[in-house]
Design a protein around this motif. Structure first.
Motif, PDB file in Angstrom:
ATOM      1  N   UNK A 137       0.864  -1.179   0.000  1.00  0.00           N
ATOM      2  CA  UNK A 137       0.000   0.000   0.000  1.00  0.00           C
ATOM      3  C   UNK A 137       0.903   1.233   0.000  1.00  0.00           C
ATOM      4  N   UNK A 138       0.663   2.122  -0.948  1.00  0.00           N
ATOM      5  CA  UNK A 138       1.608   3.201  -1.217  1.00  0.00           C
ATOM      6  C   UNK A 138       1.031   4.572  -0.928  1.00  0.00           C
ATOM      7  N   UNK A 139       1.843   5.403  -0.279  1.00  0.00           N
ATOM      8  CA  UNK A 139       1.558   6.820  -0.101  1.00  0.00           C
ATOM      9  C   UNK A 139       2.607   7.609  -0.860  1.00  0.00           C
ATOM     10  N   UNK A 230      -7.764  13.624   7.384  1.00  0.00           N
ATOM     11  CA  UNK A 230      -8.086  14.988   7.784  1.00  0.00           C
ATOM     12  C   UNK A 230      -9.290  15.522   7.015  1.00  0.00           C
ATOM     13  N   UNK A 231      -9.948  16.522   7.609  1.00  0.00           N
ATOM     14  CA  UNK A 231     -10.977  17.263   6.882  1.00  0.00           C
ATOM     15  C   UNK A 231     -10.317  18.014   5.730  1.00  0.00           C
ATOM     16  N   UNK A 232     -11.056  18.164   4.641  1.00  0.00           N
ATOM     17  CA  UNK A 232     -10.487  18.733   3.427  1.00  0.00           C
ATOM     18  C   UNK A 232      -9.828  20.082   3.606  1.00  0.00           C
ATOM     19  N   UNK A 259      -3.983  11.326   4.615  1.00  0.00           N
ATOM     20  CA  UNK A 259      -3.731  12.683   4.144  1.00  0.00           C
ATOM     21  C   UNK A 259      -2.423  13.245   4.689  1.00  0.00           C
ATOM     22  N   UNK A 260      -1.940  12.652   5.764  1.00  0.00           N
ATOM     23  CA  UNK A 260      -0.665  13.085   6.351  1.00  0.00           C
ATOM     24  C   UNK A 260      -0.027  11.898   7.053  1.00  0.00           C
ATOM     25  N   UNK A 261       1.294  11.910   7.070  1.00  0.00           N
ATOM     26  CA  UNK A 261       2.070  10.854   7.715  1.00  0.00           C
ATOM     27  C   UNK A 261       3.008  11.496   8.722  1.00  0.00           C
ATOM     28  N   UNK A 262       3.018  10.971   9.940  1.00  0.00           N
ATOM     29  CA  UNK A 262       3.782  11.556  11.042  1.00  0.00           C
ATOM     30  C   UNK A 262       4.554  10.454  11.750  1.00  0.00           C
TER      31      UNK A 262
END
Length: 308
Positions: A137-139, A230-232, A259-262
């Protein structure tokens, strides 16, 4: 306060020095000593011990664009059988800069760097053909906002580097704490001229010199990956808030299932709970999924094959 620490054990002062070197790997021993309330000699001994015992590796990490790496991807890998065997196969690839064994839905996490999306697509096809890999699975990273190991932000201007700059980058990749005298000897410049070059490379976002923490199991911090939905309208405001977290070591906006990676480093499970609770309470965060980095099989943040 005693300055004698048993081999392999990090105390609060060691941890404070690691944090300082993560931010600026070229801090002098005198500067470090003033920040952690030690003598210069004691600070020097601490830094040497952290390096010699393999807790950290201080190196110059070049902006990915300088290496021709314009596309970065995070790949979660599901396996059938030994994850260690698959991890070694992934670590042997030149296009993987990070391979980590993880808990959670996937056994491994991999970071790929390539010139373009076509190369990423080709690499993913090769990964899926590796014996033992079931799923990927790719981001895709659309923007890297924080990275304690590498430069982030605008790429250096194309064609702005000459052969001497590349020679300095190679030297800094090998030893980020090399003195200006030693760097000068390696590139054939005066120490003063070398210092001007290095300052320019640092200020121009070409290279970042910092400590890369070697996750050997002896350090007190644990790395946790967090995928956020996240919300748009909230992507950029939330990213700005996340970037300010003291525990955040990596943050990117992404395309894919998140939507984000931390990535956060925390010393205790209680500390992780507080960080996650804070993140989930941010306005605009819909979901937060986590995984633990159990063992880093490969952590290579720069190529040693730079050429002009």
């Amino acid at each position: 306060m005693s300055n004698e620490i048993a081999p392999g054990v990090l105390d609060d002062t060691d941890e404070a020095i690691v944090v300082l070197l993560e931010e600026d790997g070229r801090l002098t021993h005198r500067e470090i000593a003033a920040r952690v309330d030690l003598s210069r000699s004691a600070a020097a001994a601490r830094v040497q011990r952290l390096l010699s015992e393999g807790h950290i590796d201080v190196r110059g990490v070049v902006h990915p664009a300088v290496l021709g790496h314009d596309v970065l991807a995070h790949v979660s890998v599901g396996v059938n059988g030994s994850a260690s065997r698959v991890a070694q196969a992934l670590a042997a690839r030149e296009d993987t800069t990070l391979v980590s064994m993880t808990s959670g839905a996937h056994a491994l996490v991999v970071e790929l760097r390539a010139r373009d999306i076509v190369e990423i697509d080709d690499a993913l096809a090769e990964l899926r053909a590796i014996d033992g890999i079931l799923t990927t699975e790719t981001l895709l990273y659309t923007e890297v906002i924080r990275d304690v190991a590498a430069p982030v932000g605008p790429a250096p201007a194309a064609g702005s580097l000459d052969e001497t700059d590349y020679a300095l980058l190679r030297a800094l990749q090998s030893n980020g704490r090399a003195s200006f005298v030693d760097l000068a000897a390696s590139v054939g410049l005066s120490p003063a001229g070398t210092r001007r070059r290095v300052v320019r490379l640092l200020a121009g976002n070409v290279v970042r010199v910092g400590a890369v923490v070697r996750h050997s199991g002896r350090e007190r911090r644990a790395a946790t990956g967090i995928g956020l939905r996240l919300d748009g309208a909230a992507h950029r405001p939330i990213a700005a808030q996340l970037a300010q977290l003291p525990s955040a070591t990596f943050l990117a906006r992404t395309l894919g299932r998140y939507d984000a990676l931390l990535t956060v480093n925390t010393a205790t499970s209680g500390g992780l709970v507080e960080v996650l609770d804070h993140i989930r309470d941010l306005d605009g965060v819909r979901e937060a999924e986590t995984w633990s980095h159990l063992r880093f099989v490969k952590e290579t943040y720069a190529s040693l094959h730079l050429g002009a």
